[in-house]
Design a protein around this motif. Structure first.
Motif, PDB file in Angstrom:
ATOM      1  N   VAL A  24       0.873  -1.296   0.065  1.00 39.87           N
ATOM      2  CA  VAL A  24       0.394  -0.253  -0.333  1.00 39.87           C
ATOM      3  C   VAL A  24       0.542   1.183   0.088  1.00 39.87           C
ATOM      4  O   VAL A  24       0.016   2.458  -0.461  1.00 39.87           O
ATOM      5  N   ARG A  25       1.890   0.571   0.746  1.00 39.63           N
ATOM      6  CA  ARG A  25       2.629   2.046   0.675  1.00 39.63           C
ATOM      7  C   ARG A  25       3.409   2.679  -1.145  1.00 39.63           C
ATOM      8  O   ARG A  25       3.701   3.596  -1.044  1.00 39.63           O
ATOM      9  N   GLU A  26       3.639   0.982  -1.645  1.00 34.66           N
ATOM     10  CA  GLU A  26       4.791   2.057  -2.776  1.00 34.66           C
ATOM     11  C   GLU A  26       3.309   1.847  -2.890  1.00 34.66           C
ATOM     12  O   GLU A  26       4.165   2.685  -4.311  1.00 34.66           O
ATOM     13  N   HIS A  27       2.674   1.347  -3.161  1.00 36.18           N
ATOM     14  CA  HIS A  27       1.412   2.155  -4.291  1.00 36.18           C
ATOM     15  C   HIS A  27      -0.070   2.850  -4.465  1.00 36.18           C
ATOM     16  O   HIS A  27      -0.863   2.812  -4.620  1.00 36.18           O
ATOM     17  N   ALA A  28       0.883   3.845  -3.402  1.00 30.26           N
ATOM     18  CA  ALA A  28       0.247   4.800  -2.140  1.00 30.26           C
ATOM     19  C   ALA A  28      -0.460   5.749  -3.477  1.00 30.26           C
ATOM     20  O   ALA A  28      -1.877   6.378  -3.563  1.00 30.26           O
ATOM     21  N   GLY A  29      -0.839   5.478  -5.134  1.00 28.60           N
ATOM     22  CA  GLY A  29      -0.615   6.640  -5.867  1.00 28.60           C
ATOM     23  C   GLY A  29      -2.400   6.011  -6.784  1.00 28.60           C
ATOM     24  O   GLY A  29      -3.098   5.816  -7.564  1.00 28.60           O
ATOM     25  N   ASP A  30      -2.405   4.402  -5.885  1.00 30.32           N
ATOM     26  CA  ASP A  30      -3.081   3.494  -6.522  1.00 30.32           C
ATOM     27  C   ASP A  30      -4.433   2.609  -5.480  1.00 30.32           C
ATOM     28  O   ASP A  30      -5.358   2.296  -6.344  1.00 30.32           O
ATOM     29  N   VAL A  31      -3.903   2.744  -4.464  1.00 29.35           N
ATOM     30  CA  VAL A  31      -5.156   2.301  -3.884  1.00 29.35           C
ATOM     31  C   VAL A  31      -4.079   3.165  -2.109  1.00 29.35           C
ATOM     32  O   VAL A  31      -3.540   3.474  -1.522  1.00 29.35           O
ATOM     33  N   LEU A  32      -5.092   2.329  -1.508  1.00 28.75           N
ATOM     34  CA  LEU A  32      -5.720   2.753   0.615  1.00 28.75           C
ATOM     35  C   LEU A  32      -6.312   1.747   1.338  1.00 28.75           C
ATOM     36  O   LEU A  32      -6.853   0.567   0.384  1.00 28.75           O
ATOM     37  N   LYS A  33      -6.149   1.814   2.067  1.00 26.23           N
ATOM     38  CA  LYS A  33      -5.828   0.462   3.121  1.00 26.23           C
ATOM     39  C   LYS A  33      -7.148   1.100   3.718  1.00 26.23           C
ATOM     40  O   LYS A  33      -7.072   2.592   4.248  1.00 26.23           O
ATOM     41  N   VAL A  34      -8.477   0.469   4.154  1.00 21.74           N
ATOM     42  CA  VAL A  34      -9.473   0.850   4.589  1.00 21.74           C
ATOM     43  C   VAL A  34      -9.847   0.308   5.796  1.00 21.74           C
ATOM     44  O   VAL A  34      -9.816  -0.537   5.959  1.00 21.74           O
ATOM     45  N   PHE A  35     -10.436   1.777   6.712  1.00 25.76           N
ATOM     46  CA  PHE A  35     -10.229   1.433   8.053  1.00 25.76           C
ATOM     47  C   PHE A  35     -11.868   1.627   8.129  1.00 25.76           C
ATOM     48  O   PHE A  35     -12.361   1.177   9.282  1.00 25.76           O
ATOM     49  N   THR A  36     -12.814   3.178   7.260  1.00 27.87           N
ATOM     50  CA  THR A  36     -13.716   2.704   8.136  1.00 27.87           C
ATOM     51  C   THR A  36     -14.964   2.939   6.532  1.00 27.87           C
ATOM     52  O   THR A  36     -14.150   2.897   5.395  1.00 27.87           O
ATOM     53  N   ALA A  37     -16.023   3.080   6.707  1.00 30.34           N
ATOM     54  CA  ALA A  37     -16.411   3.380   5.276  1.00 30.34           C
ATOM     55  C   ALA A  37     -15.995   5.369   5.051  1.00 30.34           C
ATOM     56  O   ALA A  37     -15.777   5.361   3.057  1.00 30.34           O
ATOM     57  N   ALA A  38     -15.844   6.040   5.598  1.00 23.63           N
ATOM     58  CA  ALA A  38     -15.091   7.055   5.137  1.00 23.63           C
ATOM     59  C   ALA A  38     -13.594   6.482   4.081  1.00 23.63           C
ATOM     60  O   ALA A  38     -13.879   7.415   2.621  1.00 23.63           O
ATOM     61  N   ASP A  39     -13.534   5.707   4.238  1.00 26.96           N
ATOM     62  CA  ASP A  39     -11.984   5.763   3.167  1.00 26.96           C
ATOM     63  C   ASP A  39     -12.323   4.663   2.190  1.00 26.96           C
ATOM     64  O   ASP A  39     -12.106   4.878   0.737  1.00 26.96           O
ATOM     65  N   ILE A  40     -14.148   4.181   2.222  1.00 29.86           N
ATOM     66  CA  ILE A  40     -14.026   3.441   0.791  1.00 29.86           C
ATOM     67  C   ILE A  40     -15.354   4.900   0.250  1.00 29.86           C
ATOM     68  O   ILE A  40     -14.572   4.858  -1.794  1.00 29.86           O
ATOM     69  N   ARG A  41     -15.339   5.609   0.591  1.00 26.88           N
ATOM     70  CA  ARG A  41     -15.556   7.141   0.142  1.00 26.88           C
ATOM     71  C   ARG A  41     -14.664   8.154  -0.626  1.00 26.88           C
ATOM     72  O   ARG A  41     -14.517   8.341  -2.297  1.00 26.88           O
ATOM     73  N   ARG A  42     -13.454   7.858  -0.053  1.00 25.29           N
ATOM     74  CA  ARG A  42     -12.406   8.907  -0.185  1.00 25.29           C
ATOM     75  C   ARG A  42     -11.752   8.449  -1.225  1.00 25.29           C
ATOM     76  O   ARG A  42     -10.945   9.024  -2.312  1.00 25.29           O
ATOM     77  N   ALA A  43     -11.613   6.823  -0.931  1.00 22.65           N
ATOM     78  CA  ALA A  43     -11.203   5.861  -2.920  1.00 22.65           C
ATOM     79  C   ALA A  43     -11.485   5.967  -4.049  1.00 22.65           C
ATOM     80  O   ALA A  43     -11.026   6.400  -4.943  1.00 22.65           O
TER      81      ALA A  43
END
Length: 381
Positions: free
Chosen positions: A108-127
């Protein structure tokens, strides 16, 4: 091209293998102009993978090659629950699970421009807003708990958001779908469910036996999910869920994801029409606010099906030898739906649901908004 079924496919892709409903749609956030089959711009695969089944791999850690990332973006995928850690086999389950989490964090750190780690529903919206792919860390076996329910806290703090209690056999938490006794949750299983509730981690009842599923849905203080399954009333196989299970999960505010798997048809040769039929049955039983998709597969498709068939029989034999196979998987059954795969799979499903008479709003719910509502209930916004 020679195709080998990797460990990801072997263990997970072959998963042979009303609080939420009350949340207003407006709380889910405004959608950008489409890149998705869903008008909301949100497609969530409640159980899937980011990987290339054409490449050798002995790990459940995602493969984020240029092709895999390009295919995922082209599909419109917003977020996917990826299986990490121990499912079956030798090795220490706790250690294997921690290693997979650490390795995926590094990706995830290496490909931060393409992926993100989801912790909350807000992270899905952010994706969705940042046009990235959200990775939801999940388990498909509770073996990494050992006999210590407080390990739930460890994994929750490491970002595991989905915890499937059992795989097909029985474990210390309860009986899986292939355990003949169908005994339900153990006392330790009830303890783990309570810890998962306290840590706001999803309790996933895919692969569970019927009594385990019903009991967990009743004792959980938070809504529960069946992230990848089919409907037993449509196809009578153990990996599919009874109407009683589906109905109880929905009545308690939970979520049901329909997979793209051979268990959707008695012949083992499931087609896209079977996926639609199982979704339709689940909607009739659960209501349109509680049903989504959990394909149990990758977006990137196998290029050489003939080469794949040549190795499939061996892999089925190995699964049976390991005691993790399920009724309905055979050497001639693909762990995917042939006419619903590749980067167009979500778009094709949306079109088929529309032809079935589903409204755009209902299709948006099934493709992602229902999972998002459920996630917001369990994880928080």
């Amino acid at each position: 091209m020679t195709t080998r079924i990797d460990r990801r496919t072997f263990l997970t892709g072959m998963t042979w293998a009303a609080a939420a409903s009350m949340l207003p749609v407006e709380t889910l956030g405004a959608a950008p102009q489409g890149r998705s089959a869903a008008g909301s711009g949100i497609i969530v695969n409640a159980l899937g993978a980011l990987g290339d089944p054409n490449r050798d791999s002995d790990s459940l850690v995602p493969t984020l090659s240029p092709r895999v990332l390009a295919d995922a973006h082209a599909s419109g995928l917003t977020a996917v629950n990826v299986t990490l850690g121990y499912v079956s086999g030798p090795g220490d389950p706790f250690e294997a699970s921690v290693r997979d989490i650490a390795a995926t964090d590094a990706l995830v750190r290496e490909h931060a421009g393409d992926v993100l780690k989801v912790f909350t529903a807000a992270d899905i919206r952010r994706a969705r807003d940042e046009q990235k792919i959200g990775l939801i860390y999940g388990f498909q076996n509770g073996a990494m708990m050992g006999k210590d329910a407080t390990r739930v806290d460890v994994f929750a703090n490491l970002g595991v958001r989905v915890f499937q209690l059992t795989y097909n056999p029985a474990n210390l938490l309860g009986d899986g779908s292939m355990a003949p006794e169908n005994r339900g949750l153990t006392p330790f299983g009830r303890e783990v469910v309570a810890r998962l509730n306290a840590c706001r981690v999803m309790v996933d009842l895919s692969h569970s036996g019927e009594h385990t599923c019903l009991e967990a849905a009743r004792v959980s203080t938070a809504p529960v999910s069946i992230n990848h399954t089919g409907c037993r009333a449509v196809t009578d196989l153990p990996r599919n869920k009874t109407d009683a299970e589906l109905r109880l999960v929905a009545e308690r505010g939970g979520f049901v994801g329909i997979y793209f798997m051979p268990f959707l048809h008695a012949s083992g040769h499931a087609r896209a029409d079977d996926v639609v039929a199982h979704i339709d049955h689940a909607v009739n039983v659960c209501g349109e606010d509680h049903v989504g998709i959990g394909t149990d597969g990758t977006v990137t498709q196998i290029d050489d099906l003939q080469a794949y068939q040549a190795t499939l029989a061996k892999e089925i034999q190995e699964r049976r030898k390991a005691g993790i196979s399920a009724a309905g998987e055979r050497p001639d059954t693909y762990p995917f739906v042939v006419d619903l795969r590749g980067p167009q799979q979500f778009h094709e499903l949306a079109q088929r649901l529309a032809r079935k008479g589903y409204t755009s709003g209902r299709i948006e719910k099934i493709l992602g908004l229902n999972f998002l509502r459920y996630a917001q209930t369990v994880w928080g916004s």
